[in-house]
Design an enzyme around this catalytic site. Structure first.
Site, PDB file in Angstrom:
ATOM      1  N   HIS A   1       0.832  -1.201   0.000  1.00  0.00           N
ATOM      2  CA  HIS A   1       0.000   0.000   0.000  1.00  0.00           C
ATOM      3  C   HIS A   1       0.864   1.247   0.000  1.00  0.00           C
ATOM      4  O   HIS A   1       1.963   1.269   0.565  1.00  0.00           O
ATOM      5  CB  HIS A   1      -0.951   0.010   1.202  1.00  0.00           C
ATOM      6  CG  HIS A   1      -0.300   0.087   2.550  1.00  0.00           C
ATOM      7  ND1 HIS A   1      -0.036   1.281   3.178  1.00  0.00           N
ATOM      8  CD2 HIS A   1       0.143  -0.890   3.399  1.00  0.00           C
ATOM      9  CE1 HIS A   1       0.529   1.038   4.356  1.00  0.00           C
ATOM     10  NE2 HIS A   1       0.654  -0.262   4.514  1.00  0.00           N
TER      11      HIS A   1
ATOM     12  N   ASP B   1      -0.412   4.453   0.936  1.00  0.00           N
ATOM     13  CA  ASP B   1      -0.798   5.494   1.902  1.00  0.00           C
ATOM     14  C   ASP B   1       0.011   5.357   3.181  1.00  0.00           C
ATOM     15  O   ASP B   1       0.575   4.291   3.469  1.00  0.00           O
ATOM     16  CB  ASP B   1      -2.293   5.422   2.218  1.00  0.00           C
ATOM     17  CG  ASP B   1      -2.678   4.179   3.009  1.00  0.00           C
ATOM     18  OD1 ASP B   1      -2.246   3.065   2.620  1.00  0.00           O
ATOM     19  OD2 ASP B   1      -3.396   4.295   4.017  1.00  0.00           O
TER      20      ASP B   1
ATOM     21  N   ASP C   1       6.391   2.000   6.078  1.00  0.00           N
ATOM     22  CA  ASP C   1       5.096   1.317   6.073  1.00  0.00           C
ATOM     23  C   ASP C   1       4.170   2.105   5.152  1.00  0.00           C
ATOM     24  O   ASP C   1       3.544   3.061   5.573  1.00  0.00           O
ATOM     25  CB  ASP C   1       4.547   1.274   7.511  1.00  0.00           C
ATOM     26  CG  ASP C   1       3.204   0.599   7.633  1.00  0.00           C
ATOM     27  OD1 ASP C   1       2.783  -0.074   6.673  1.00  0.00           O
ATOM     28  OD2 ASP C   1       2.570   0.749   8.685  1.00  0.00           O
TER      29      ASP C   1
ATOM     30  N   GLU D   1      -4.827   1.559   3.085  1.00  0.00           N
ATOM     31  CA  GLU D   1      -4.663   0.401   3.984  1.00  0.00           C
ATOM     32  C   GLU D   1      -4.642   0.827   5.431  1.00  0.00           C
ATOM     33  O   GLU D   1      -5.163   0.139   6.305  1.00  0.00           O
ATOM     34  CB  GLU D   1      -3.376  -0.346   3.629  1.00  0.00           C
ATOM     35  CG  GLU D   1      -3.205  -1.691   4.329  1.00  0.00           C
ATOM     36  CD  GLU D   1      -2.466  -1.604   5.678  1.00  0.00           C
ATOM     37  OE1 GLU D   1      -2.365  -2.648   6.365  1.00  0.00           O
ATOM     38  OE2 GLU D   1      -1.997  -0.495   6.035  1.00  0.00           O
ATOM     39  N   GLU D   2      -4.050   1.987   5.696  1.00  0.00           N
ATOM     40  CA  GLU D   2      -3.866   2.427   7.078  1.00  0.00           C
ATOM     41  C   GLU D   2      -5.183   2.783   7.779  1.00  0.00           C
ATOM     42  O   GLU D   2      -5.215   2.899   8.999  1.00  0.00           O
ATOM     43  CB  GLU D   2      -2.907   3.624   7.138  1.00  0.00           C
ATOM     44  CG  GLU D   2      -1.480   3.311   6.721  1.00  0.00           C
ATOM     45  CD  GLU D   2      -0.747   2.403   7.692  1.00  0.00           C
ATOM     46  OE1 GLU D   2      -1.349   1.975   8.693  1.00  0.00           O
ATOM     47  OE2 GLU D   2       0.440   2.120   7.451  1.00  0.00           O
TER      48      GLU D   2
ATOM     49  N   ASP E   1       4.472  -6.245   3.725  1.00  0.00           N
ATOM     50  CA  ASP E   1       4.032  -5.208   4.656  1.00  0.00           C
ATOM     51  C   ASP E   1       4.375  -5.557   6.103  1.00  0.00           C
ATOM     52  O   ASP E   1       3.813  -4.987   7.028  1.00  0.00           O
ATOM     53  CB  ASP E   1       2.514  -5.001   4.496  1.00  0.00           C
ATOM     54  CG  ASP E   1       2.020  -3.719   5.150  1.00  0.00           C
ATOM     55  OD1 ASP E   1       2.851  -2.836   5.428  1.00  0.00           O
ATOM     56  OD2 ASP E   1       0.807  -3.609   5.377  1.00  0.00           O
TER      57      ASP E   1
ATOM     58  N   HIS F   1       4.619   4.309  12.191  1.00  0.00           N
ATOM     59  CA  HIS F   1       3.600   5.293  12.619  1.00  0.00           C
ATOM     60  C   HIS F   1       4.137   6.366  13.553  1.00  0.00           C
ATOM     61  O   HIS F   1       3.386   6.911  14.360  1.00  0.00           O
ATOM     62  CB  HIS F   1       2.388   4.600  13.272  1.00  0.00           C
ATOM     63  CG  HIS F   1       1.649   3.684  12.367  1.00  0.00           C
ATOM     64  ND1 HIS F   1       0.386   3.197  12.660  1.00  0.00           N
ATOM     65  CD2 HIS F   1       1.975   3.144  11.165  1.00  0.00           C
ATOM     66  CE1 HIS F   1      -0.015   2.398  11.679  1.00  0.00           C
ATOM     67  NE2 HIS F   1       0.932   2.359  10.767  1.00  0.00           N
TER      68      HIS F   1
END
Length: 406
Positions: free
Chosen positions: A74, A76, A137, A171-172, A194, A376
């Protein structure tokens, strides 16, 4: 390394409050760039749909029939932390000591706290500058897939069947697979790139739900409130304190589930609590949801009024039940890792992955490491050598699959 840095400098933060797909217009910036790059390296059937899902094909170069396999990542980044103006720092030949991310703000990435750093002594590490997340990520996963496809195109002597790749938005915020067209993708199975540290191979994840708890009070003038006022914040506090205190993220590990209070918003008249509910075990998962409903009923009975409403929505489920019947796809990934001298670390994901939703949509999809750590947040980093190994794993998986079906 240049490819990865180019990707992370493009802001692709998703937005859970948006109802569109992708949830933010800026995700198109990277999606469109990926389309052009896929064409440049020689991929075929390159498409992008109205929801920014990017797909492409690497045709088979062997005469025999081989199952079509896929790789997914992903583009995003999480809404939890800023992804604007990412300024990666490159630490060559890491010496095992503290890494100063931002001297002015005294932000330090230290192995005293993040001891995983020590396994990367002597390697090249890419970090943040302390102001944003990095975006490994999952732009590390995109980098690895793109680089592996380019390598296979440039080395046609490596046998492989037809390979499909897909880069997804959102995805997040749990929507990465919502608009994923499994039939169009056309793979028999796939792998999300991932995971976190080098060696991770995962086919179990949480069952997940989100809960919104609305508490109704009654606001009157505080000077005349006796036997009339009902403070919703106190009732909410009763609800919070009545859930198992040690069944929270900071007290659990492995396959242990939890209740996680993510936000509180309220006043005397109304308080809203937002929770996420997680458990690997389906029976325990259902029991957690029921516990919240039963607790609400019990507190309402104490106040002799309907003061709490609980709305629970399932988000995704444990992919294990869909992957176990086809465990050879996990064994193939394990064999590919060992072939490129990576020790497989098979463990449950304490989170979710697009692969979980895709598995339930008919595309079994275990998760392979992308190499990053501390996702994150400002302490995120990725060793370049881990990204290189993940790329090697993709190439080897393509080769092994072709050879297995000769």
């Amino acid at each position: 390394m240049d490819r990865f840095i180019g990707y992370v400098k493009i802001d692709t933060q998703s937005d859970p409050e948006s109802e569109t797909t992708p949830s933010t217009p800026k995700q198109w910036d990277l999606a469109n760039r990926l389309v052009e790059e896929l064409k440049q390296i020689g991929m075929e059937d390159v498409t992008i749909d109205e929801h920014a899902y990017v797909m492409a094909t690497l045709p088979a170069n062997v005469p025999h029939k081989v199952p079509v396999i896929g790789f997914v990542s992903h583009f995003d980044t999480t809404p939890d932390f800023s992804g604007t103006n990412v300024n990666p720092q490159i630490i060559e030949d890491y010496d095992g000591k503290d890494i100063v991310l931002n001297a002015e703000k005294d932000i330090v990435l230290s192995p005293d706290y993040f001891d995983d750093l020590l396994q990367y002594k002597g390697q090249t590490i890419i970090t943040t500058d302390g102001n944003t997340l990095l975006g490994a990520d999952d732009k590390a996963g995109i980098t690895e897939i793109m680089t592996a496809m380019e390598y296979l195109i440039n080395n046609p002597d490596i046998p492989h069947g037809k390979i499909r790749i897909c880069f997804t938005p959102d995805e997040e915020i749990g929507r990465g697979a919502h608009q994923f067209d499994v039939q169009k993708f056309g793979a028999e199975w796939a792998y999300t790139m991932d995971g976190s540290q080098i060696g991770e191979l995962e086919y179990e994840n949480f069952n997940a739900a989100g809960a919104v708890v609305k508490v109704q009070g009654k606001s009157v003038h505080p000077g005349y409130a006796k036997d009339k006022m009902i403070n919703s914040m106190y009732i909410a506090q009763d609800f919070i304190n009545s859930l198992p205190r040690l069944e929270t993220p900071e007290h659990t590990e492995g396959r242990q589930g939890f209740f996680h209070l993510t936000s509180i918003e309220g006043d005397v008249e109304e308080t809203k609590l937002q929770y996420i509910i997680r458990d690997h075990d389906k029976t325990h998962f259902e029991a957690r949801k029921q516990m919240m409903k039963d607790l609400a009923s019990e507190i309402c009975s104490q106040y002799d009024r309907d003061c709490i409403q609980v709305e629970i929505k399932d988000q995704y489920f444990n992919m294990r039940e869909k992957v176990e019947p086809v465990m050879h796809i996990v064994e193939l990934a394990k064999e590919a890792m060992e072939a490129v001298h990576v020790k497989p670390i098979i463990k449950p994901i304490r989170g979710g992955t697009d692969g979980a939703q895709l598995s339930f949509k008919g595309l079994p999809c275990p998760n392979i490491f992308a190499g990053g750590h501390n996702f994150h947040g400002k302490y995120e980093y990725v060793p370049v050598e881990s990204m290189q190994k993940a790329t090697e794993v993709i190439v080897k998986l393509a080769e092994l699959t072709a050879k297995k079906y000769e």
